[in-house]
Design a protein around this motif. Structure first.
Motif, PDB file in Angstrom:
ATOM      1  N   SER A 117      14.978 -41.804  86.055  1.00 26.41           N
ATOM      2  CA  SER A 117      14.151 -40.707  85.538  1.00 26.41           C
ATOM      3  C   SER A 117      14.807 -39.360  85.846  1.00 26.41           C
ATOM      4  O   SER A 117      15.713 -39.279  86.679  1.00 26.41           O
ATOM      5  CB  SER A 117      12.765 -40.759  86.189  1.00 26.41           C
ATOM      6  OG  SER A 117      12.880 -40.403  87.559  1.00 26.41           O
ATOM      7  N   GLU A 118      14.308 -38.328  85.204  1.00 25.21           N
ATOM      8  CA  GLU A 118      14.814 -36.973  85.466  1.00 25.21           C
ATOM      9  C   GLU A 118      14.720 -36.630  86.949  1.00 25.21           C
ATOM     10  O   GLU A 118      15.645 -36.045  87.515  1.00 25.21           O
ATOM     11  CB  GLU A 118      13.938 -35.961  84.711  1.00 25.21           C
ATOM     12  CG  GLU A 118      14.470 -35.548  83.385  1.00 25.21           C
ATOM     13  CD  GLU A 118      13.678 -34.393  82.795  1.00 25.21           C
ATOM     14  OE1 GLU A 118      12.626 -34.669  82.191  1.00 25.21           O
ATOM     15  OE2 GLU A 118      14.101 -33.237  82.938  1.00 25.21           O
TER      16      GLU A 118
ATOM     17  N   TYR B 131      16.920 -38.314  80.665  1.00 21.81           N
ATOM     18  CA  TYR B 131      16.888 -39.456  81.593  1.00 21.81           C
ATOM     19  C   TYR B 131      17.851 -40.523  81.067  1.00 21.81           C
ATOM     20  O   TYR B 131      18.370 -40.406  79.943  1.00 21.81           O
ATOM     21  CB  TYR B 131      15.463 -40.029  81.666  1.00 21.81           C
ATOM     22  CG  TYR B 131      14.880 -40.356  80.310  1.00 21.81           C
ATOM     23  CD1 TYR B 131      15.220 -41.545  79.649  1.00 21.81           C
ATOM     24  CD2 TYR B 131      14.031 -39.457  79.649  1.00 21.81           C
ATOM     25  CE1 TYR B 131      14.717 -41.823  78.389  1.00 21.81           C
ATOM     26  CE2 TYR B 131      13.520 -39.741  78.395  1.00 21.81           C
ATOM     27  CZ  TYR B 131      13.873 -40.926  77.761  1.00 21.81           C
ATOM     28  OH  TYR B 131      13.397 -41.200  76.505  1.00 21.81           O
TER      29      TYR B 131
END
Ligand code: XMP
Ligand code: MG
Length: 186
Positions: free
Chosen positions: A15-16, A176
């Motif tokens: 994820s980011e 992402y």
């Protein structure tokens, strides 16, 4: 326009938030490793896949540095690299003997591209110290004796997109890393 661009993503792998955290952590490792060196630091980004990672990493590493880019491509299908590499855009600097060279790449997969590049930089650019930094490492597919020195994530053998990585030149802009749905390439 495809207004459901992200439907290609089967599942998010990194994820980011996770990427941000790992980039900060490896930036500290890089600072600790090179901080006491007398040599100049050169971050060498491999286009196009490294571009998002490179931009975040170079801001996170608080050391004086120069940056360069090369564009490489390999013969054969886009998802599988061969040992035959072609330089599409080369280095401006000729002699790298005075630099600690840190190659910045999106992913170490079979290892064919970076195995070739390390040898090329020693042979043609007189590089003495070369280390490898990648966002992703897919060790299951390795064909060459090469490993990552500074790496963010080890991933399973899945085709991934986003944060610089593409499928047919799309999806590099996703913030992402996700697994591409199999129906897109099978
Ligand atoms: P090798 O096999 O030489 O791979 O280590 C280097 C290049 O192959 C591309 N690659 C991928 N690109 N999703 C992508 O978008 C993937 O899962 C993937 N695996 C390998 C990538 O360009 C890398 O630099
Ligand atoms: Mg690449």
């Amino acid at each position: 326009m495809d207004h459901n661009y992200e439907k290609a993503v089967e599942r998010i792998l990194c994820s980011e938030e996770q990427i941000k955290k790992r980039v900060a952590e490896i930036a500290r490792e890089i600072e600790n490793y090179y901080g006491a060196s007398d040599k100049k630091l050169l971050l060498l980004g491999i286009l196009k896949g490294s571009v998002v990672f490179m931009a975040d990493l170079m801001k996170a590493v608080r050391l004086p540095m120069e940056v360069e880019f090369m564009r490489l491509s390999s013969y054969g299908k886009s998802a599988v690299s061969s040992g035959e590499i072609v330089i599409k855009a080369g280095l401006e600097k000729k002699d790298l003997a005075d630099y600690n060279v840190l190659i910045v790449e999106d992913i170490l997969d079979t290892g064919n591209t970076l195995f070739w590049l390390v040898d090329y930089l020693k042979r043609e650019h007189n590089a003495k110290d070369i280390k490898i930094c990648t966002l992703l490492d897919k060790p299951d597919r390795r064909e060459k004796p090469i490993s990552v020195d500074f790496g963010c994530f080890t991933i399973p053998d899945e085709f991934v997109i986003g944060y610089g990585l593409d499928f047919n030149e799309l999806y590099r802009d996703l913030p992402y890393v996700g697994i591409l749905k199999r129906e897109y390439y099978e």
